[in-house]
Motif scaffolding. Sequence first.
Motif, PDB file in Angstrom:
ATOM      1  N   ASP A 166      -7.528   1.128  -5.739  1.00  0.00           N
ATOM      2  CA  ASP A 166      -8.425   0.888  -4.616  1.00  0.00           C
ATOM      3  C   ASP A 166      -8.016   1.829  -3.490  1.00  0.00           C
ATOM      4  O   ASP A 166      -7.283   2.790  -3.715  1.00  0.00           O
ATOM      5  N   ARG A 167      -8.425   1.557  -2.291  1.00  0.00           N
ATOM      6  CA  ARG A 167      -8.126   2.496  -1.209  1.00  0.00           C
ATOM      7  C   ARG A 167      -6.645   2.467  -0.794  1.00  0.00           C
ATOM      8  O   ARG A 167      -6.208   3.338  -0.044  1.00  0.00           O
ATOM      9  N   SER A 168      -5.900   1.461  -1.297  1.00  0.00           N
ATOM     10  CA  SER A 168      -4.505   1.304  -0.858  1.00  0.00           C
ATOM     11  C   SER A 168      -3.471   1.630  -1.922  1.00  0.00           C
ATOM     12  O   SER A 168      -2.405   2.164  -1.603  1.00  0.00           O
ATOM     13  N   ALA A 169      -3.772   1.318  -3.173  1.00  0.00           N
ATOM     14  CA  ALA A 169      -2.719   1.413  -4.192  1.00  0.00           C
ATOM     15  C   ALA A 169      -3.326   1.384  -5.583  1.00  0.00           C
ATOM     16  O   ALA A 169      -4.517   1.129  -5.769  1.00  0.00           O
TER      17      ALA A 169
ATOM     18  N   ALA B 123       0.866  -1.177   0.000  1.00  0.00           N
ATOM     19  CA  ALA B 123       0.000   0.000   0.000  1.00  0.00           C
ATOM     20  C   ALA B 123       0.904   1.230   0.000  1.00  0.00           C
ATOM     21  O   ALA B 123       2.006   1.200   0.562  1.00  0.00           O
TER      22      ALA B 123
ATOM     23  N   TRP C 199       4.107  -5.843   5.647  1.00  0.00           N
ATOM     24  CA  TRP C 199       3.797  -4.409   5.587  1.00  0.00           C
ATOM     25  C   TRP C 199       2.537  -4.137   6.386  1.00  0.00           C
ATOM     26  O   TRP C 199       1.647  -4.987   6.491  1.00  0.00           O
TER      27      TRP C 199
ATOM     28  N   ASN D 198      -1.104  -2.221   7.103  1.00  0.00           N
ATOM     29  CA  ASN D 198      -2.234  -1.846   6.249  1.00  0.00           C
ATOM     30  C   ASN D 198      -2.267  -0.327   6.092  1.00  0.00           C
ATOM     31  O   ASN D 198      -1.830   0.428   6.965  1.00  0.00           O
ATOM     32  N   TRP D 199      -2.814   0.094   5.015  1.00  0.00           N
ATOM     33  CA  TRP D 199      -2.994   1.535   4.772  1.00  0.00           C
ATOM     34  C   TRP D 199      -4.093   1.704   3.723  1.00  0.00           C
ATOM     35  O   TRP D 199      -4.067   1.044   2.686  1.00  0.00           O
ATOM     36  N   GLU D 200      -5.055   2.534   3.995  1.00  0.00           N
ATOM     37  CA  GLU D 200      -6.145   2.767   3.046  1.00  0.00           C
ATOM     38  C   GLU D 200      -6.444   4.265   2.996  1.00  0.00           C
ATOM     39  O   GLU D 200      -7.517   4.727   3.400  1.00  0.00           O
TER      40      GLU D 200
ATOM     41  N   ALA E  29       2.086   2.330   3.396  1.00  0.00           N
ATOM     42  CA  ALA E  29       2.327   1.252   4.364  1.00  0.00           C
ATOM     43  C   ALA E  29       3.720   1.368   4.986  1.00  0.00           C
ATOM     44  O   ALA E  29       4.644   1.924   4.403  1.00  0.00           O
TER      45      ALA E  29
ATOM     46  N   THR F 117      -4.165  -0.243  -8.997  1.00  0.00           N
ATOM     47  CA  THR F 117      -4.469  -1.627  -9.374  1.00  0.00           C
ATOM     48  C   THR F 117      -4.257  -1.884 -10.866  1.00  0.00           C
ATOM     49  O   THR F 117      -4.222  -3.037 -11.280  1.00  0.00           O
TER      50      THR F 117
END
Length: 749
Positions: free
Chosen positions: A662-665, A228, A278, A280-282, A231, A667
């Motif tokens: 998405d909310r992290s990275a 992420a 790692w 989480n990160w969003e 992250a 895609t």
Amino acid sequence: MLDFVSTRRDVLRTGGALVVAFTFADAALPALAESSSSRKTVESDEVDGFLSIDADGRVTVYSGKVDLGTGLRTALTQIAAEELDVSLDRVGLIQGDTELTPDQGPTWASLSIQIGGMRIRQAAATARKALVEMAAARLGVLATELRIEDGLIKGGDKSISYAELVGGGSFSLKIDKDVPVKDPTSYTIAGKSVPRLDIPSKVTGRFTYMQDFRIEGMLHGRVIRPLAIGARLESVDETSLNGIPGLIKVVREGNFLGVVATTEWGAIQATRKLKATWSNWEGLPEQARLWDYVRATKINSDKVTANVGDSTKALRDAPKHISATYDFAIHTHGSIGPSCAVVEINQGKITCWSASQGTHRLRRQLAAMMDVPLDNVHCLFIEGSGCYGRNGHEDAAGDAALLSRAVGGKPVRVQWMRADEHGWDPKGPPILVDLRAGVNDEGGIIAWESEFFVPGDGLAPMSLVAATLAAVPPTPITEPYRYGNPDIMTTNSAIPYTFPNIKTVAHLLAETPFRWSWVRSPGRLQNAFANECFVDELAAFVGADPLDFRLSHLNDPRGAELLRRLASLAKWEQRRSPRKSHQNDVVAGRGISYAKDFPSPTYVGAVADIEVDRRSGEIRVQRFFVVHDCGQVINPDGVRNQIEGNIIQTLSRTLKEELLFDRSAVTSLHWATYPILTFPEVPDVIIELVDRPTAKPSGAGEPAAAVVPAAVSNAVFDALGVRLRSVPFTPAKVLAAIESSARRPSREL
């Protein structure tokens, strides 16, 4: 082949300096001072900063602006050869070497000829004038009686060559900005379509791109990116790499995690097998609500880019109104040749080979990140395979620098993988534009207002990914440049038309979802898209021919001439748009678009001929007619190359390209999820150049991009009677627009 690209060996051979030893002996020319320098100057106000002539009379041009595959090398060589009166094959070019070339700022904004080339022209003209004065003194002939033929100055039965006058020495002259330059009517090299100097070695596979560059003892590095974007690296299991052949080291600095191996395949295997944990990160917005996010983003300040009359009152009093909102998706650079760099550290001195468009800027950033004196960093440009805008080349250099330091300074090559490129290169930011206009009872446009939601700034150095991941404290980078408009995403937000009341405002946003930078024609492309589509909406609203409507509101003779030439080139038939409806599954349309570009004041107009399949929503662009006026044309064929490239790349961005996340990275990490235009989809491009030999040349690298999306959107309206206001124009959006139009036939407020 590294033809006239300075190499590590060149630098080492002279101890990191270009040694000059020639001394002007002519006491009658005190301005040409004796050279006692052991290091070539890179001062941008010195002739020697840009030119040298060796003992064989061969001219070397030193350019801080670099060729990104645009043909700049050829054009700059033409300019110097023309002004010095030498043949083209006697001129070579060194570009982007921080120890040899002046710092002319990054190569951006289509200013390389307009500013960089004109500086070289001034330097060459200053040198030419000095050489003629020297020859006059040496030959005993009046300067006015001398003529130059391929570097040989002749007068009567006497002659003397450039090499005899200055070969191997220096000029030690300030560039005279008022020096007379050659009359364009006497040109024999500039203004001609000489073949591109770089093409033969490229088409025969002999050209050395950055990705091909190798040096002795070089190791290979790869970086393991966080899963992420924000992250934290929690743990690394180095035992997971047991048995990887050639693995030298796992490198960890904060959240920066990389590997170094003796082979590229070993480094790739290590990145795939290394076990890391790692957090989480969003922190990204929901993509489905991207435009809500943009509209809700904090506004740091407003920038009024045009203010004529009283648009608020005029809109309030107008009996009829029309409004629309346009948006332009996030784009990745998507360089087909992935970002790449090689870094070596020897006795505290860093040498970096990179395809960066701004090697002097990169030098400062590497010095700051590595905490070394600026004089200890040397960056050399090597053309990259796929290089436009501030993509990932600088970041690859940052990666390589950290990895090289971790292995004792040995040279380390880092080439990004496709997922690195799509996932971590800087992005073109999302742009949202609201437009509204007031119309009187006679069909006259009495007010135009627009609001652009764009990030501010954009020209300052952007943090290297490696520095961010390694948590290197940010260091302010001071640069010797002033920017006419530092907020680059506001360009082309003002309109070229003469409505009585106009107000255009850019809301400069505090943030944007991804690290962003300039992708080809930043701001100019997105803003011209909204403006030129809305102009077309107004023309349709008042029942006017789109071309006539533009001409009737254009008080610029040069722009009007361009549009009339465009009408002739495209055989424009005067009528209202959309064309009369018919029920065929595949319908045709044509759309027009126009821009006077900024900061490169190039005029460009385009007509697009398209077909739309109303069943599938697929758009097929058949032809693009383009008229282009960039003042004096240095190399007509080169300019045509640029226009064709602009049309094709921007058509790809217009029809297909959109970053997915998405909310992290990110895609869309490969070409299947980030598709680009394919060869069968490339349209015919018919070009007319307006050459103005006595005008100052302006840019050709980006302006034509600005007219592409609007021309296509307006053509779709002409074909179907529906508006496409959201780039990219995917089949799904076309079908949705058809369906929406059927439900909502009128948008008049």
